[in-house]
Design a protein around this motif. Structure first.
Motif, PDB file in Angstrom:
ATOM      1  N   VAL A   1       9.652   8.567   6.461  1.00 10.86           N
ATOM      2  CA  VAL A   1       9.278   7.155   6.495  1.00 10.86           C
ATOM      3  C   VAL A   1       8.310   6.864   7.627  1.00 10.86           C
ATOM      4  N   ARG A   2       8.447   7.567   8.734  1.00  6.84           N
ATOM      5  CA  ARG A   2       7.616   7.300   9.906  1.00  6.84           C
ATOM      6  C   ARG A   2       6.122   7.416   9.599  1.00  6.84           C
TER       7      ARG A   2
ATOM      8  N   LYS B   1       0.817  -1.202   0.000  1.00  7.52           N
ATOM      9  CA  LYS B   1       0.000   0.000   0.000  1.00  7.52           C
ATOM     10  C   LYS B   1       0.855   1.258   0.000  1.00  7.52           C
ATOM     11  N   TRP B   2       2.061   1.148   0.567  1.00  2.32           N
ATOM     12  CA  TRP B   2       2.942   2.310   0.625  1.00  2.32           C
ATOM     13  C   TRP B   2       3.296   2.821  -0.768  1.00  2.32           C
ATOM     14  N   ALA B   3       3.293   1.924  -1.768  1.00  8.96           N
ATOM     15  CA  ALA B   3       3.646   2.331  -3.132  1.00  8.96           C
ATOM     16  C   ALA B   3       2.595   3.271  -3.726  1.00  8.96           C
ATOM     17  N   LYS B   4       1.371   3.235  -3.172  1.00 15.23           N
ATOM     18  CA  LYS B   4       0.298   4.105  -3.656  1.00 15.23           C
ATOM     19  C   LYS B   4       0.162   5.364  -2.804  1.00 15.23           C
ATOM     20  N   ASN B   5       1.047   5.505  -1.814  1.00 13.32           N
ATOM     21  CA  ASN B   5       0.994   6.665  -0.924  1.00 13.32           C
ATOM     22  C   ASN B   5       1.514   7.895  -1.672  1.00 13.32           C
ATOM     23  N   THR B   6       0.647   8.889  -1.853  1.00 10.73           N
ATOM     24  CA  THR B   6       1.026  10.085  -2.616  1.00 10.73           C
ATOM     25  C   THR B   6       2.191  10.821  -1.969  1.00 10.73           C
TER      26      THR B   6
END
Length: 293
Positions: free
Chosen positions: A201-202, A81-86
């Protein structure tokens, strides 16, 4: 690191980053004399032995805080899901732009100093001062990253680095004093960039140490692209401009204008990254006002 530090993770990251810069403070002063005395091949062998003797005894102490699972179950599909985080996409673009600019002065400073007809000691001193100031920058931004919005810190350091490049390198670096001043400003401002990574990153990984390590790996990769590609790009830009008739009282004019395009390229990379940081910081600040938590 992500397992051992939580509230002061930025400080821990800053200390680690500062250690690498501390080596850059000493090596530029030591290497020229070693190369003159022993030659390049023997000097590299000596460094390899010294580094190995220093680092190998430390390996047994590198271990995680959490115990390893003794029971191995079925593999869990990785959550991407992080890959879709704007927000993280913005970070990757900004980090890549910063990397395309950051390494340019480190590569070109010795050549620039030679065009100023500085001796080897003074050339090494300028690079050493840059790395020394980077130690302070990495520690300072590491501490601040635990308390201040990383987007704001990114905007401040990128704008400052952009100004240091155009003014410090492009204007006043026509003498040793100007070159050292640029190195101190550039090292203090640009050197602390990697100390901000834990703050970015946090918000994405929360307290997942495995995902945090993965994301920092991607940040290192994107910045590494700049490390590799910025040298051939700037080498293609470094050509004399035929301005030797000018008084030569600007850093842009050193070497018959050879470094003008290199300096402009570097400053533009930081300006582009600063624009992204500023836009994202304003967006996040506006979102918090609309949807306070």
């Amino acid at each position: 690191m992500n397992e051992w530090f939580i509230s002061r993770r930025g400080l821990a990251n800053g200390v680690i980053s500062a250690g690498t810069a501390a080596g850059g403070l000493v090596l530029p002063l030591v290497l020229p004399n070693m190369i003159d005395r022993y030659g390049t091949a023997k000097t590299l062998r000596i460094l390899a032995i010294v580094f190995s003797a220093s680092l190998l005894p430390m390996l047994p102490f590198l271990k995680g805080r959490l115990p390893q699972a003794k029971v191995i179950g079925p593999s869990v599909k990785e959550d991407r899901k992080w890959a879709k985080n704007t927000g993280f996409r913005f970070v990757m673009i900004m980090n890549t732009l910063q990397g395309f600019g950051y390494f340019v002065p480190l590569v070109w400073l010795p050549t620039f100093a030679s065009e100023l007809h500085l001796n080897t000691t003074n050339s090494s001193l300028a690079l050493s001062m840059l790395n020394g100031a980077s130690v302070i920058g990495r520690l300072s931004f590491g501490v601040l990253a635990d308390y201040i919005d990383p987007w704001l810190l990114a905007f401040i350091t990128l704008v400052g680095t952009c100004l240091a490049t155009f003014v410090g390198w492009g204007v006043i670096s026509y003498s040793l004093a100007g070159l050292i001043s640029f190195g101190l400003a550039y090292g203090a401002l640009a050197g602390g960039w990697s100390s901000l990574w834990t703050g970015f990153v946090r918000s994405v990984a929360q307290e997942d140490p495995r995902l945090s390590t993965t994301l920092i790996g991607y940040l290192m990769f994107s910045r590494g692209l700049g490390n590799i590609l910025s040298t051939p790009i700037t080498a293609a830009l470094a050509h004399p401009k035929g301005i030797s008739g000018l008084p030569g009282r600007l850093g842009f004019e050193v070497g018959d204008g050879k470094f003008e395009s290199v300096i402009v390229y570097t400053g533009t990379c930081f300006a582009g990254a600063a624009l992204i940081a500023g836009v994202r910081w304003i967006f996040d600040k506006s979102s918090r006002k609309v949807n306070p938590q």
